[in-house]
Design an enzyme around this catalytic site. Structure first.
Site, PDB file in Angstrom:
ATOM      1  N   SER A 113     -17.834  -8.341  29.212  1.00  0.00           N
ATOM      2  CA  SER A 113     -17.472  -8.836  29.594  1.00  0.00           C
ATOM      3  C   SER A 113     -17.224 -10.654  28.623  1.00  0.00           C
ATOM      4  O   SER A 113     -17.090 -10.023  27.748  1.00  0.00           O
ATOM      5  CB  SER A 113     -19.012  -8.591  30.185  1.00  0.00           C
ATOM      6  N   ASN A 114     -17.589 -12.002  29.805  1.00  0.00           N
ATOM      7  CA  ASN A 114     -17.065 -12.794  29.393  1.00  0.00           C
ATOM      8  C   ASN A 114     -18.865 -13.348  29.377  1.00  0.00           C
ATOM      9  O   ASN A 114     -19.903 -13.587  30.125  1.00  0.00           O
ATOM     10  CB  ASN A 114     -16.120 -13.454  29.381  1.00  0.00           C
TER      11      ASN A 114
END
Ligand code: CTP
Length: 389
Positions: free
Chosen positions: A197-198
């Protein structure tokens, strides 16, 4: 306020409104005073809370209050208060003010579920709506102790606050427009306990969705993972992965007047994610990644004629040049370019510093501002584009 156990929540509502800059005059019925004291509201609003109509020096309070109010909120609105209001009673300060005002009145019902379902109440609520009053539907949830759960619970102060905003901030350029906002980060599974993810927190998209809804738009918020509470008002669709977000956007885009793609969908997913937890011993030293769908690129095909598509570009250097390339490649009407390496900009914080690039080649460098303020700036421009100016 009329007299119900939900009265304690109205203290938070008065505080939220006051903190947002409103002048809040609290009017209590006698029954309301059984649940909370006028002094509590005076401390929260800094203004005198009023209850009595027959008091020397206060004879015309109901007329003054009725004239001064930009909006009148009755929270909690009990079954009895709504019955009296529906029949035009004016035997206390609150009901007299309701008759004397020409401002928008919002009733926020709070009562036992049987009282809410009683045909008398159903009829009174229908009649109030016919008369042009706004009546919120109560929440379905736990009622007073021992009374179980059901429809009748007063909505949370944040929800009431959002509705007050929607009454006060109605904007003719966006009222009734269907706006889709995406927000947050998507997560691509590596195995049942891990993901890629980020750092997107979802603040920007949440701010745009909240502000668009307050302006009167019909807002759908498609949310990946966020670190912030999602705003009250917009319809929410959860999308964990980029594929789920792509599916939701392609479904919603067909009837949308605008799309604000503030989400940070993961660009890669793990090919053949493991069905069991990867073990440290003998585990993977490399992941086989494949690109996810570019959601914005795909919307071109499904978008409505005349709709406005806004993307974001988060870069780490050379932001404007790369943003301009993305504007073209993704066929956008506007792109909001920000640079994660700049102080106060990008993921996470409450502020951003952006450059706006539009399809017609215009460039605008906005100063550092709160994401909530940037949301308003973007909506001003989207409203203008939708209305052809
Ligand atoms: N976006 C999208 N679909 C993706 C990834 C991004 O629609 N799979 C959208 C984002 O919501 C944003 C815009 O595309 O509005 C630009 O996102 P960004 O991550 O800056 O660009 P990418 O196209 O992913 O390019 P790169 O990561 O190579 O910079």
């Amino acid at each position: 306020m009329s007299g119900g156990i939900a009265a304690y929540k109205s203290v938070s509502l008065a505080r939220l409104l006051t903190q947002a800059g409103a002048q809040v005059d609290v009017v209590l019925t006698r029954a309301a005073l059984e649940f909370v004291g006028a002094i509590t509201f005076e401390a929260v609003t800094g203004r005198q809370a009023l209850a009595e109509i027959f008091e020397p020096g206060h004879a015309l309070d109901h007329i003054r209050l009725a004239r001064e109010a930009d909006v009148v909120v009755v929270a909690p609105a009990t079954a009895d208060l709504m019955a009296r209001a529906a029949h035009g009673h004016a035997d206390d300060l609150l009901t007299a003010s309701l008759l004397a005002t020409s401002s928008t009145v919002l009733f926020v019902p709070a009562m036992n579920d049987h009282m809410w379902a009683h045909p008398q109440t159903v009829r009174n609520v229908a009649h109030l709506r016919e008369l042009g009053y706004k009546v919120l539907d109560p929440d379905d949830g736990p009622l007073a102790v021992g009374e179980g759960s059901g429809p009748g619970r007063m909505p949370e102060p944040e929800t009431i606050f959002a509705h007050v905003g929607r009454i006060l901030e109605a904007d003719s350029t966006l009222r009734g427009r269907r706006i889709i906002v995406t927000t947050g980060a998507t997560r691509e599974p590596v195995d049942p306990v891990r993901f890629l993810s980020n750092h997107s927190t979802g603040k920007m998209g949440a701010a745009v969705a909240a502000a668009a809804w307050r302006r009167g738009a019909d807002v759908t918020l498609i949310a990946g993972h966020t670190d912030v509470d999602l705003p009250a008002g917009p319809r929410v669709i959860r999308a964990d992965t980029t594929a789920a977000m792509a599916a939701a956007v392609s479904e919603e885009i067909r009837s949308a007047d605008a799309l604000v793609m503030a989400a940070a969908p993961a660009d890669f997913t793990v090919k053949d994610a493991s069905a069991t937890k990867l073990k440290r011993e003998g585990g993977a030293s490399a992941l086989d990644l494949v690109e996810t769908a570019d959601i914005l690129k795909a919307v071109s095909a499904g978008r409505k004629r005349g709709s406005v598509i806004v993307g974001f570009a988060l870069e780490t250097g050379d932001a404007t040049t790369r943003g301009a390339e993305k504007l073209r490649a993704k066929n956008l009407d506007m792109i909001v370019v920000n640079d994660q390496t700049e102080a106060g900009a990008g993921f996470g914080g409450d502020t951003n510093r952006v450059t706006l690039l539009t399809r017609d080649g215009k460039r605008e460098d906005l100063p550092l501002m709160l994401k909530t303020e940037l949301a308003e700036q973007l909506l001003d421009r989207i409203g203008a584009m939708l209305n052809g100016s």
